[in-house]
Structures are given as C-alpha cells and as structure tokens.
Design a protein around this motif. Sequence first.
Motif, PDB file in Angstrom:
ATOM      1  N   LEU A   1      43.582  58.983 -16.051  1.00  7.91           N
ATOM      2  CA  LEU A   1      44.806  58.874 -16.839  1.00  7.91           C
ATOM      3  C   LEU A   1      45.979  58.674 -15.886  1.00  7.91           C
ATOM      4  O   LEU A   1      46.293  59.570 -15.100  1.00  7.91           O
ATOM      5  CB  LEU A   1      44.974  60.195 -17.595  1.00  7.91           C
ATOM      6  CG  LEU A   1      45.845  60.216 -18.822  1.00  7.91           C
ATOM      7  CD1 LEU A   1      45.332  59.237 -19.875  1.00  7.91           C
ATOM      8  CD2 LEU A   1      45.864  61.625 -19.403  1.00  7.91           C
ATOM      9  N   MET A   2      46.610  57.489 -15.940  1.00 12.92           N
ATOM     10  CA  MET A   2      47.679  57.225 -14.976  1.00 12.92           C
ATOM     11  C   MET A   2      48.973  56.894 -15.687  1.00 12.92           C
ATOM     12  O   MET A   2      48.974  56.173 -16.688  1.00 12.92           O
ATOM     13  CB  MET A   2      47.276  56.054 -14.094  1.00 12.92           C
ATOM     14  CG  MET A   2      46.237  56.463 -13.080  1.00 12.92           C
ATOM     15  SD  MET A   2      46.269  55.322 -11.736  1.00 12.92           S
ATOM     16  CE  MET A   2      44.652  54.647 -11.860  1.00 12.92           C
ATOM     17  N   ALA A   3      50.071  57.410 -15.137  1.00 18.49           N
ATOM     18  CA  ALA A   3      51.378  57.128 -15.717  1.00 18.49           C
ATOM     19  C   ALA A   3      51.701  55.651 -15.531  1.00 18.49           C
ATOM     20  O   ALA A   3      51.382  55.071 -14.496  1.00 18.49           O
ATOM     21  CB  ALA A   3      52.419  57.986 -15.034  1.00 18.49           C
ATOM     22  N   ALA A   4      52.317  55.050 -16.560  1.00 18.65           N
ATOM     23  CA  ALA A   4      52.614  53.612 -16.494  1.00 18.65           C
ATOM     24  C   ALA A   4      53.643  53.322 -15.403  1.00 18.65           C
ATOM     25  O   ALA A   4      53.441  52.459 -14.565  1.00 18.65           O
ATOM     26  CB  ALA A   4      53.108  53.123 -17.832  1.00 18.65           C
ATOM     27  N   GLY A   5      54.748  54.026 -15.431  1.00 13.22           N
ATOM     28  CA  GLY A   5      55.727  53.842 -14.355  1.00 13.22           C
ATOM     29  C   GLY A   5      55.399  54.909 -13.327  1.00 13.22           C
ATOM     30  O   GLY A   5      54.245  55.140 -12.995  1.00 13.22           O
ATOM     31  N   GLY A   6      56.395  55.572 -12.846  1.00 18.00           N
ATOM     32  CA  GLY A   6      56.116  56.689 -11.942  1.00 18.00           C
ATOM     33  C   GLY A   6      56.182  57.988 -12.718  1.00 18.00           C
ATOM     34  O   GLY A   6      56.180  58.002 -13.947  1.00 18.00           O
ATOM     35  N   VAL A   7      56.213  59.094 -11.964  1.00 19.69           N
ATOM     36  CA  VAL A   7      56.428  60.408 -12.567  1.00 19.69           C
ATOM     37  C   VAL A   7      57.677  60.974 -11.881  1.00 19.69           C
ATOM     38  O   VAL A   7      57.590  61.653 -10.864  1.00 19.69           O
ATOM     39  CB  VAL A   7      55.204  61.327 -12.357  1.00 19.69           C
ATOM     40  CG1 VAL A   7      55.429  62.682 -13.011  1.00 19.69           C
ATOM     41  CG2 VAL A   7      53.936  60.677 -12.875  1.00 19.69           C
ATOM     42  N   PRO A   8      58.863  60.652 -12.436  1.00 20.46           N
ATOM     43  CA  PRO A   8      60.099  61.036 -11.748  1.00 20.46           C
ATOM     44  C   PRO A   8      60.494  62.483 -12.037  1.00 20.46           C
ATOM     45  O   PRO A   8      60.512  62.901 -13.196  1.00 20.46           O
ATOM     46  CB  PRO A   8      61.139  60.076 -12.347  1.00 20.46           C
ATOM     47  CG  PRO A   8      60.598  59.711 -13.690  1.00 20.46           C
ATOM     48  CD  PRO A   8      59.115  59.904 -13.670  1.00 20.46           C
TER      49      PRO A   8
END
Length: 508
Positions: free
Chosen positions: A494-501
């Motif tokens: 499961l990966m975040a589409a953008g980043g994880v800010p």
Amino acid sequence: MIGIYLLIAAVTLIYVYLKWTFSYWERKGFPSAGARIPFGVLESVSKGKRSFGMAIYDLYNATKGSVVGMYLTLRPALLIRDAQLAHDVLVKDFSSFHDRGVYVDEENDPISAGLFSLEGSSWKNMRTKLSPSFTSGKLKAMFETSDAVGDKLVAHLNTLLPQSGSKEVELKELMATYAVDIIASTIFGLDVDSFADPNNVFLGISKKINRNTFTDVVRGTSSFLYPGLEKIFVRLGWKQDAIEAMRELSSHTVDLREKNNIVRKDMLQLLLQLRNQGKISTDDSVWTAENSKQGLKSMSKDLIAGQLLLFYAAGFETTASTTSFTLFELSQNPEALAKAKEDVREAIERNGGKLNYDAIQDMKYLEACVLETARKYPALPILNRICTEDYAVPDSKLVIQKGTPIVISLIGMHRDGEYFPDPLSYQPERYLDENKDFKQAAYMPFGEGPRHCIGARMGKVNVKLALAKVLSNFNVEITSEKREIEFGPHGVTLMAAGGVPVRISRKQ
Ligand code: HEM
C-alpha cells in the motif's frame, strides 16, 4: 477464401473460450462480480488507475456476502469477505490452503525458492529451519545495528530542519531510506549509509527492485497469476536485472565471509550457519558459522540469495510505510501524539535513560499506535492462498475446487465498519487490553495461521525504533485540517500516491 474461414473459426473459438472462462463462477453456482472480458476485476489496474490491492478493495466494497467469485484477468479466483471464513481458511483449515500458488522452481531456479513462495513440505522444512533467526534473543543481538541506522536518521533529519520553526518533511522517501539501510545492515550485513551516499550499491539494487517498467509488470503478473508462464520465461533465459544484481551481491558477500571467517550479527550470518552446520543455533549467543562437518553445504548460494531477496522485499516497503503512516496519523491526533511521546519518554527513563531493545519492548502505547496503523494501512493490502484440496464452504452448498486462488482483502476488512467501529478514525486505544472493540478474526495485518509473517517481530521493532527516535528528538507538529492518504496505482504494498508530508521541528 480458406484464410477467411480460418479467421472466422479462430475468432469463434476465442469467443467461446472467453465466454466459457468468464462464466466459471456462474457454472459453479457461486455469487460473482466483475466478469469483464478480458481483465475482469483488474480492469482499473490495466488502465493504470488502481493497484492490485486497491482493485480488490473496490470489489470488497461493491459486494456483499461471505464469498464472491471474480476474475483476475483469465483466472477465476475467490474473494473471501467474511472474517470468520478467512480465519478458518488461514488457520483451522490450513491443510486445504497451505500454499500461495505463485511461481517457484526449487530445482532449476533456487533463487525463486524464498519462504513466501515455497510449497508443501519444502515450505514447512524451510520455515522450521528459519524460525530460530527471528527469536527476540536474535533481534536483541541485532538491535545495536538497527540503532546505529536510527541515529543516522536523526542526524539526517537535523540537516533537513531549520534552526527555528518547522518544516514539512516528506516521510515516504525518508523512511524508505531508513528501511533500506536497516535491511542492508541487519539482513545483508552491509555497512551502507544511504542518507549520506545515495549512490551506494545496495540502494542501486533496491531501486531496480522497485521500478515499474513494462518488463517488471509482465514478470510480476506472470509470477503471481500465471506461474507456468513465468517458468517458461525463466527457462528461456529471460533475466531480471534486480534478481541478477541480488544474486551477485549475495554470492560475493557469502564468499567474503566464508573465506575470511567473518562473524557478524545479522540474518546472512544465520543463513551461513544453516548452510554450513545444517541448522540455526537456538542459543542466541552463538553466531559463528564455520563448517561443522567436512564439506557440508546444506543450502546453495542461490537458495540463500532467494531468502535474502525475499526478506528485502518483505521488510522494506512494509517498514517504511508503517512508520510514515504512523507519524502522519499522530500529526492529526494530538491526544495520541501526546500519549505516544510520554510513553517513549517513560520507557527510556525506566530503562536507565537508554533507548535500547528492552525500552522498545516497554513502549506499550507506541505498540498500540503501530497496531492501529497496521489496521488502517495494512502494508500488504491482500492475503493470498491457493486451494490445495477441494473445500466445502461451511453452512453452504458451495465447494471451492482444488487449484482455485483465494484472496482476502485485508484493507477491506480492516476498514469495514461491521468489524471496526468508526474505521477511519485512528484509535490506538482499541488494542489496550480493556478496550478491544473489534472483531478479532478480522484483524490480521501480519497474516494469520502457520504462514503468518515470520518477520512481524522484527518489523515492529524497526518501526518502533524509528518512531521513538523521531518522537524523542523532534517535535511532530499538529495539523488542523484532517487529511486522508490517497493510494497510488502501482506496487504490491500500500503506497501513498504523493508523499507523506508531516511538519516537524527541532526540540528547542
Ligand atoms: C511492518 C512490517 C511488516 C508487515 C506489515 C508484514 C506483513 C506480512 C504479511 C501480511 C504477510 C503474509 C502473511 C500471510 O499470508 O498470512 C507476510 C509474510 C511474510 N513476511 Fe512480513 N511483514 C513485515 C515485515 C517483515 C520483515 C521485516 C520480514 C523479514 C525480514 C518479513 C518476512 C516475511 C516472510 C518471509 C513472509 C512469508 C512467510 C511464509 O510464507 O511462511 N516481514 N508479512
């Protein structure tokens, strides 16, 4: 003229074949959905809109009932939606579902024989042999190495942050670098510092593994859905860069250790013990690996490389994403953040002011945070098995036939309001003894039964270590607006589409 007849015959045959294939579940009397030719439930994946795990999640949400027949392109597979049935398949009725049914060719391609893919008695033997590598005693001995990587994470964050005020830090990339170095050091025994040297060999290989080229997609799909086809690709000599690089690196490191009798406290050392002595010592203080019987090599170098490659694949994204999603959630939940910081502070104090292995084990609230992250964001969004023996679904007339792939949507169950009240809210309290408010059978972020994650303890230690380092050295700033992560269309995890800010500042 004959050509036209042949063409018509071929088109008719293909049409009949597809109609027949895509009516499998109807013919077997199972409820089914998404019978769209030719991709079935993976249509959104073929268009680059959803990852595999999220396409299955969409199906989970769009259907009802305990089982749903679906088509993974041309392969009929069964989605299990009911938590108790999923639990039975993984635990009580394991004997009918003991394999994953993905590509493996132990004899001709031993690097493919990682624990995840092995089948039947070969899997059981390997699992028994590898289990002593993951005891808490072994992890405790390796902790010093992980701790050093945690310190590099702190040093690197210090270089990113301003002297005063806060800065939004992209955690996905940062924690991926931490996880790569943890794996390089605790599993492969390599001394790398990817924060300072982003061009090191190990990071280079890891980038090769995480590409998403056309070739990678074809090989990934064939390994998972069409193992027979993958076998043909391998026999034809179609090599994969990442696997070749890993084979070379592993072989080189094995030779180096064996020739020079180097002893380090890492997974490779334990695999060398298995190779040279036939078993991994249950005595957690024994790490030597010299030949006990003349010439014994119970594991080939490729078989060792296969396990290392798997440990890399299984431990990298899972550790990185669980760590970054936890900090993301804590930045939106002030009460949980305050409790987690206090928990870390107290545990360090109780352990002589040191952030050591025992302190990590002592952090009960932080553990509950990790468990809650693993619920809301299960790093592996699906579990899979293959039916190894015809299976009668309890309380129904349905029979799952041998050879049928089984898929369980972890993210589906973990975010299902029937199993977890208020599923999108972040509540670590759910796991504190007196508060369990959810259906236990539906919670399985590390899988379940004899084939559950062998590295769960190691994964949790490394996630908690990174969290404790960040929480004890920096301030995680609270954001006022509630945000939900969007998931990207690529990858198995499961990966975040953008980043994880997340906004972070130095402690003043
Ligand atoms: C937060 C970290 C991690 C998470 C969330 C996670 C999750 C999982 C899940 C869901 C499975 C499938 C279980 C099943 O099918 O029942 C799995 C299997 C596995 N994991 Fe992990 N994992 C993590 C870390 C690790 C680490 C650090 C390692 C090794 C170094 C590892 C090694 C494995 C292996 C070898 C399997 C296959 C086990 C078998 O088939 O016998 N995992 N993991």
